[in-house]
Design an enzyme around this catalytic site. Structure first.
Site, PDB file in Angstrom:
ATOM      1  CG  HIS A   1      23.642  31.099  16.995  1.00 22.88           C
ATOM      2  ND1 HIS A   1      22.440  30.223  16.243  1.00 22.88           N
ATOM      3  CD2 HIS A   1      23.286  32.172  16.436  1.00 22.88           C
ATOM      4  CE1 HIS A   1      22.098  31.003  15.577  1.00 22.88           C
ATOM      5  NE2 HIS A   1      21.950  32.008  15.508  1.00 22.88           N
TER       6      HIS A   1
ATOM      7  CD  GLU B   1      47.164  42.191  38.815  1.00 27.86           C
ATOM      8  OE1 GLU B   1      47.332  43.168  39.333  1.00 27.86           O
ATOM      9  OE2 GLU B   1      46.395  41.096  38.651  1.00 27.86           O
TER      10      GLU B   1
ATOM     11  CE  LYS C   1      43.870  43.848  44.361  1.00 22.86           C
ATOM     12  NZ  LYS C   1      44.167  45.896  44.662  1.00 22.86           N
TER      13      LYS C   1
ATOM     14  CD  GLU D   1      36.325  46.260  41.864  1.00 24.18           C
ATOM     15  OE1 GLU D   1      37.205  45.547  42.094  1.00 24.18           O
ATOM     16  OE2 GLU D   1      35.971  47.725  42.007  1.00 24.18           O
TER      17      GLU D   1
HETATM   18  O1  F6P Z   1      41.448  45.761  42.379  1.00 21.56           O
HETATM   19  C1  F6P Z   1      40.665  45.883  42.277  1.00 21.56           C
HETATM   20  C2  F6P Z   1      41.000  47.089  41.946  1.00 21.56           C
HETATM   21  O2  F6P Z   1      40.807  47.951  43.275  1.00 21.56           O
HETATM   22  C3  F6P Z   1      39.574  48.391  41.594  1.00 21.56           C
HETATM   23  O3  F6P Z   1      38.964  48.524  42.049  1.00 21.56           O
HETATM   24  C4  F6P Z   1      40.501  48.891  40.183  1.00 21.56           C
HETATM   25  O4  F6P Z   1      39.982  49.387  38.941  1.00 21.56           O
HETATM   26  C5  F6P Z   1      41.554  48.361  40.244  1.00 21.56           C
HETATM   27  O5  F6P Z   1      41.633  47.123  41.334  1.00 21.56           O
HETATM   28  C6  F6P Z   1      42.637  48.904  39.290  1.00 21.56           C
HETATM   29  O6  F6P Z   1      43.116  49.304  39.801  1.00 21.56           O
HETATM   30  P1  F6P Z   1      44.472  51.039  39.909  1.00 21.56           P
HETATM   31  O7  F6P Z   1      43.528  51.720  39.369  1.00 21.56           O
HETATM   32  O8  F6P Z   1      44.923  51.092  41.470  1.00 21.56           O
HETATM   33  O9  F6P Z   1      45.858  49.897  39.792  1.00 21.56           O
END
Ligand code: F6P
Length: 546
Positions: A383, A211, A511, A352
């Site tokens: 509410h 992401e 993932k 987590e």
């Molecule tokens: O998907 C879980 C995770 O590894 C979390 O523990 C972490 O905070 C997040 O993804 C983001 O990871 P990064 O900081 O390595 O992008």
């Protein structure tokens, strides 16, 4: 370590539970005029009132025995001394070092680590002050007015929550947080921003998260296309990460990278360089106040006896409900609009960390572990879902959080907010009996209110537990203490449940599958590797998207 359910403390609690589970808190209060003071802990600008919980002095004594038998204090010492208690990743757990002080150290680690933390803070200070003062400018010479943090999970929730909570103290550039891979998140954020005045902080511990890297590349295209040259990246992008090589490969110079160490877990990272947006928005002085508040809670957690220890108390109450009452969820109800992302932060922190079913020895836990954490700020929740809290079939322990002082001028509204908060916890505890309902209906004199049929609908059983955290004021130091309080609560519960609270293997499978499905959605690859449902959905997506 002995299995939890085989411990003497567990057996004692189990027997005790059978004798107290039906007791109504109304009666506990009636019997003991000192119950509030007895079940109250004060520290770091926070008062914890846990008297509205289904506990007696004996319950607490037995829960403390459980904490002792599970070696909570020893495990905390191991954490603070840098032992590799995150065993599956072979890492230390030292987020407390990020907020430690040389005058009253909590962590027992060497000078090199301590000096590294101090120098990271100094770099954050230099940079945040440069951005705030206009010393650091965009490629075209304009001042930075907007900072966009691109990160997800701990690289988003913590700093995002804190920036919202400390909004009244923010006197620097505006901050924005983009996390979702949904392009709508980045697009809608950039829509109202001027590229010449925008700085991106790419926040990722690993610098590989799908992401974050996808959004960061899109943001880089936006900057380069708008400002007309690759060279603009150097003035509009910085990184907070542990991965130097990947940061350099992205095109961010080592001078613009704010580093932290692998012993900082993602969900504990807001105290590290991941907190850079907080420092830019509110100034380094506030950021240091945040750290100092958390440090004060660290000291309290380390030094206070179990029966006066706030994180231990919250943790033991949670364990009592999860393991003996069989509750599934825990509500966090912050009566503070500025804490509207607090429950989201706690969801990652708690779920987590302790959403595990395997013990440190690799065996399957035969008892429940971390609950589902959820919540919305008050009074909105009243509410929406409070009906279930008051009269539903489930028991939902809740934490109410409210500050005595507000930072706005609508003091009357603040008093109403506090009144609502106190009223809800009182109603949950007291309830309303059939006798009270009937008397009220009769007193109303309304013939349409047929008492007999209405009574059951208007009865509140009560006896629904909650704790109240009354803050003096939601300032940086108290917020720091509040966050650290929950960090240590989660730690204590992890120690009792004998799980590794610091890894997160459960997020990996999804993932990996997303990466392969993304390719299949694009190039018609072989969906046959999936189950029939996923294969069917991939095919439907291809059909619909063409
Ligand atoms: O998907 C879980 C995770 O590894 C979390 O523990 C972490 O905070 C997040 O993804 C983001 O990871 P990064 O900081 O390595 O992008």
């Amino acid at each position: 370590m002995a299995n939890l359910t085989d411990t003497a403390a567990w057996r004692a609690l189990d027997a005790h539970f059978r004798s107290v589970s039906a007791v109504h808190m109304r009666d506990l209060f009636a019997r003991d005029s000192g119950r509030f003071e007895r079940f109250c802990v004060r520290t770091c600008g926070i008062l914890l009132d846990y008297s509205k919980n289904r506990v007696t002095a004996e319950t607490m004594r037995l829960l403390h025995a459980l904490a002792r038998e599970r070696g909570v204090t020893e495990r905390a010492q191991a954490m603070f001394s840098g032992a590799h208690i995150n065993e599956t990743e072979d890492r230390a757990v030292l987020h407390a070092l990020l907020r430690d002080s040389r005058d009253s150290p909590v962590c027992d680690v060497g000078d090199v680590l301590r000096a590294g933390v101090e120098s990271s803070l100094d770099s954050m200070e230099r940079f945040s002050e440069a951005v705030r003062s206009g010393g650091w400018r965009g490629r075209t010479g304009q001042r930075i007015t907007d900072v966009v943090n691109i990160g997800i999970g701990g690289s988003d929730l913590g700093p995002g929550m804190v920036c919202r909570a400390l909004a009244p103290y923010a006197d620097g550039p505006r901050t924005h947080f983009v996390s979702n891979i949904d392009g709508a998140h980045l697009t809608s954020t950039l829509e109202c921003l001027d590229p010449a005045r925008t700085l991106f902080v790419v926040a990722s511990k690993t610098f590989t998260t799908m992401e974050t890297m996808t959004n960061a590349r899109a943001a880089r295209r936006w900057i380069v296309d708008s400002l007309g040259e690759d060279a603009a990246v150097a003035r509009h992008f910085v990184a907070a990460s542990t991965n130097r090589a990947a940061v350099a490969e992205f095109g961010i110079s080592p001078d613009s990278m704010f580093a932290f160490q692998d012993w900082v877990g993602g969900r504990y990272s807001l105290w590290s360089a991941i907190g850079l947006p907080i420092a830019i928005a509110t100034g380094m002085e506030r950021f240091r106040e945040l750290l100092a508040g958390a440090h004060a809670m660290d000291l309290h957690f380390r030094d206070a006896p179990l029966d006066r220890n706030m994180p231990v108390t919250l943790a033991l109450l949670g364990t009592w409900y999860v393991n003996f009452f069989g509750v599934e969820t825990h509500a966090v109800l912050a009566y503070d609009q500025r804490l509207d992302r607090f429950a989201a932060h706690l969801q990652q922190l708690d779920m987590e960390s302790n959403g595990k079913s395997v013990t440190l020895e690799g065996t399957t836990a035969d008892y429940a572990t971390g609950p589902i954490v959820w919540g919305e700020p008050g009074t909105n929740g009243q509410h929406a879902f409070f009906q279930l809290l008051h009269q539903g079939t489930r028991l939902v322990p809740a934490d109410f959080i409210v500050a005595a002082h507000c930072d706005h001028t609508l003091a009357d509204q603040h008093r109403l907010l506090v009144a609502n908060c106190l009223a809800q916890s009182e109603a949950l505890m007291l309830g309303k009996s059939a006798h009270e309902v009937r008397s009220e209906l009769e007193a109303s004199g309304d013939p349409t209110q047929s008492a007999d049929s209405l009574v059951p609908h208007k009865v509140f059983d009560g006896n629904r537990p909650s704790s109240t955290l009354l803050l003096d004021r939601l300032d940086a130091a108290t917020l720091g203490a509040l966050i650290a309080l929950y960090e240590h609560k989660v730690f204590v519960q992890g120690a009792i449940w004998n799980v590794n609270s610091f890894d997160q293997w459960g997020v990996e499978l999804g993932k990996a599958l997303a990466t392969s499905i993304a390719r299949e959605l694009l190039d018609h690859g072989d969906g046959g590797l999936h189950d029939a449902s996923t294969t069917g959905l991939i095919a439907e997506y291809r059909r619909l998207s063409h």
